[in-house]
Motif scaffolding. Structure first.
Motif, PDB file in Angstrom:
ATOM      1  N   ALA A   1       0.858  -1.188   0.000  1.00  0.00           N
ATOM      2  CA  ALA A   1       0.000   0.000   0.000  1.00  0.00           C
ATOM      3  C   ALA A   1       0.891   1.234   0.000  1.00  0.00           C
ATOM      4  N   VAL A   2       0.318   2.355  -0.267  1.00  0.00           N
ATOM      5  CA  VAL A   2       1.048   3.619  -0.185  1.00  0.00           C
ATOM      6  C   VAL A   2       0.960   4.090   1.263  1.00  0.00           C
ATOM      7  N   ALA A   3       2.116   4.376   1.863  1.00  0.00           N
ATOM      8  CA  ALA A   3       2.149   4.803   3.265  1.00  0.00           C
ATOM      9  C   ALA A   3       1.394   6.111   3.433  1.00  0.00           C
ATOM     10  N   VAL A   4       0.579   6.160   4.473  1.00  0.00           N
ATOM     11  CA  VAL A   4      -0.229   7.351   4.744  1.00  0.00           C
ATOM     12  C   VAL A   4       0.668   8.525   5.138  1.00  0.00           C
ATOM     13  N   THR A   5       1.756   8.236   5.840  1.00  0.00           N
ATOM     14  CA  THR A   5       2.597   9.307   6.373  1.00  0.00           C
ATOM     15  C   THR A   5       3.402  10.038   5.307  1.00  0.00           C
ATOM     16  N   ASN A   6       3.963   9.302   4.321  1.00  0.00           N
ATOM     17  CA  ASN A   6       4.825   9.975   3.345  1.00  0.00           C
ATOM     18  C   ASN A   6       4.466   9.686   1.885  1.00  0.00           C
ATOM     19  N   GLY A   7       3.441   8.893   1.648  1.00  0.00           N
ATOM     20  CA  GLY A   7       2.996   8.620   0.287  1.00  0.00           C
ATOM     21  C   GLY A   7       3.896   7.688  -0.504  1.00  0.00           C
ATOM     22  N   LYS A   8       4.821   6.979   0.181  1.00  0.00           N
ATOM     23  CA  LYS A   8       5.739   6.062  -0.509  1.00  0.00           C
ATOM     24  C   LYS A   8       5.223   4.633  -0.408  1.00  0.00           C
ATOM     25  N   PRO A   9       5.547   3.787  -1.397  1.00  0.00           N
ATOM     26  CA  PRO A   9       5.121   2.385  -1.347  1.00  0.00           C
ATOM     27  C   PRO A   9       5.701   1.691  -0.117  1.00  0.00           C
ATOM     28  N   ALA A  10       4.849   0.940   0.589  1.00  0.00           N
ATOM     29  CA  ALA A  10       5.288   0.295   1.826  1.00  0.00           C
ATOM     30  C   ALA A  10       4.481  -0.970   2.089  1.00  0.00           C
ATOM     31  N   VAL A  11       5.010  -1.782   2.978  1.00  0.00           N
ATOM     32  CA  VAL A  11       4.314  -2.971   3.477  1.00  0.00           C
ATOM     33  C   VAL A  11       4.170  -2.773   4.981  1.00  0.00           C
ATOM     34  N   THR A  12       2.999  -3.093   5.516  1.00  0.00           N
ATOM     35  CA  THR A  12       2.749  -2.900   6.945  1.00  0.00           C
ATOM     36  C   THR A  12       2.622  -4.250   7.639  1.00  0.00           C
ATOM     37  N   PHE A  13       3.224  -4.363   8.832  1.00  0.00           N
ATOM     38  CA  PHE A  13       3.194  -5.564   9.653  1.00  0.00           C
ATOM     39  C   PHE A  13       2.399  -5.264  10.918  1.00  0.00           C
ATOM     40  N   GLY A  14       1.719  -6.259  11.436  1.00  0.00           N
ATOM     41  CA  GLY A  14       0.976  -6.058  12.676  1.00  0.00           C
ATOM     42  C   GLY A  14       1.111  -7.245  13.608  1.00  0.00           C
TER      43      GLY A  14
ATOM     44  N   GLN B   1      -6.527  -6.575  22.606  1.00  0.00           N
ATOM     45  CA  GLN B   1      -6.803  -5.218  23.059  1.00  0.00           C
ATOM     46  C   GLN B   1      -6.349  -4.172  22.057  1.00  0.00           C
ATOM     47  N   GLY B   2      -5.434  -4.555  21.196  1.00  0.00           N
ATOM     48  CA  GLY B   2      -4.910  -3.613  20.207  1.00  0.00           C
ATOM     49  C   GLY B   2      -3.960  -4.317  19.263  1.00  0.00           C
ATOM     50  N   VAL B   3      -3.476  -3.571  18.325  1.00  0.00           N
ATOM     51  CA  VAL B   3      -2.528  -4.113  17.341  1.00  0.00           C
ATOM     52  C   VAL B   3      -1.368  -3.134  17.215  1.00  0.00           C
ATOM     53  N   VAL B   4      -0.161  -3.668  17.406  1.00  0.00           N
ATOM     54  CA  VAL B   4       1.049  -2.878  17.194  1.00  0.00           C
ATOM     55  C   VAL B   4       1.428  -3.071  15.727  1.00  0.00           C
ATOM     56  N   PHE B   5       1.776  -1.983  15.053  1.00  0.00           N
ATOM     57  CA  PHE B   5       2.116  -2.127  13.638  1.00  0.00           C
ATOM     58  C   PHE B   5       3.354  -1.313  13.289  1.00  0.00           C
ATOM     59  N   ALA B   6       3.985  -1.704  12.198  1.00  0.00           N
ATOM     60  CA  ALA B   6       5.141  -0.985  11.659  1.00  0.00           C
ATOM     61  C   ALA B   6       5.061  -1.054  10.144  1.00  0.00           C
ATOM     62  N   SER B   7       5.496   0.004   9.500  1.00  0.00           N
ATOM     63  CA  SER B   7       5.527   0.041   8.041  1.00  0.00           C
ATOM     64  C   SER B   7       6.968   0.071   7.567  1.00  0.00           C
ATOM     65  N   MET B   8       7.222  -0.623   6.452  1.00  0.00           N
ATOM     66  CA  MET B   8       8.557  -0.653   5.867  1.00  0.00           C
ATOM     67  C   MET B   8       8.434  -0.217   4.410  1.00  0.00           C
TER      68      MET B   8
END
Length: 195
Positions: free
Chosen positions: A23-36, A47-54
């Motif tokens: 997907a395109v990262a919301v923060t900088n508009g660059k192509p990224a993959v997100t992990f959760g 209770q929640g999901v921790v995520f990181a985008s690369m």
């Protein structure tokens, strides 16, 4: 809020670490993959999901060992199940997250698990493309790796060997003709002339 993202739904469905789609990262508009990864309370409820985008371009730095393994003028490209470029060598940062340009080749490689096909590259140069699908740990599902090598590069060593062999064969044939001519001249014609 990431609740609508693919990785978030996969984390909730599996209750384990999950990878989202490209997907395109919301923060900088660059192509990224997100992990959760899920966060559980004491009663094992999510209770929640921790995520990181690369960013996909980050993977270009992890492929430096490819320069010694990929032949000159060859390209190595990794695409997801939608034909989106996840990684490529030589690195072209503008390609990350873009659709693979040869849609006919994508259709061919998706119809088989692995193989080799003869194609023309973007400049019309005849090339061979070897491809293989494998499970990915970076994106959900399988990825396909394509190695495209121009025909003249692939067969360069064989062409040089053939030219060398033909040169030796020509030299041997020339020597044979010269020795045959000298042999006929001195062994047959020289004694026959006085007669």
């Amino acid at each position: 809020n990431q609740a609508g993202r693919t990785f978030f739904h996969r984390v909730l469905a599996t209750r384990a670490f999950a990878v989202g789609d490209y997907a395109v990262a919301v923060t900088n508009g660059k192509p990224a993959v997100t992990f959760g990864c899920p966060i559980f309370d004491s009663s094992k409820r999510v209770q929640g999901v921790v995520f990181a985008s690369m960013e996909l371009s980050w993977m270009a730095g992890t492929r430096s060992e490819l320069s010694a393994q990929v032949p000159a003028a060859a390209t190595l490209t990794e695409i997801d199940r939608n034909g989106t470029i996840l990684a490529c060598y030589p690195s072209s940062r503008s390609s990350y997250g873009q659709p693979f340009p040869d849609r006919a080749l994508v259709k061919t490689v998706f119809s088989h698990r692995d193989g080799i096909v003869e194609v023309s590259d973007s400049r019309g140069i005849p090339s061979f493309c070897a491809f293989s699908q494998r499970h990915s740990q970076l994106v959900a599902g399988n990825v396909t790796t394509l190695l495209q090598i121009p025909r003249h590069i692939l067969f360069a060593a064989a062409d040089r060997a053939r030219q060398r062999d033909l040169a030796w064969l020509g030299t041997a044939a020339g020597l044979t003709l010269a020795l045959g001519w000298l042999g006929v001249r001195f062994v047959i014609l020289r004694p026959v002339k006085p007669l």
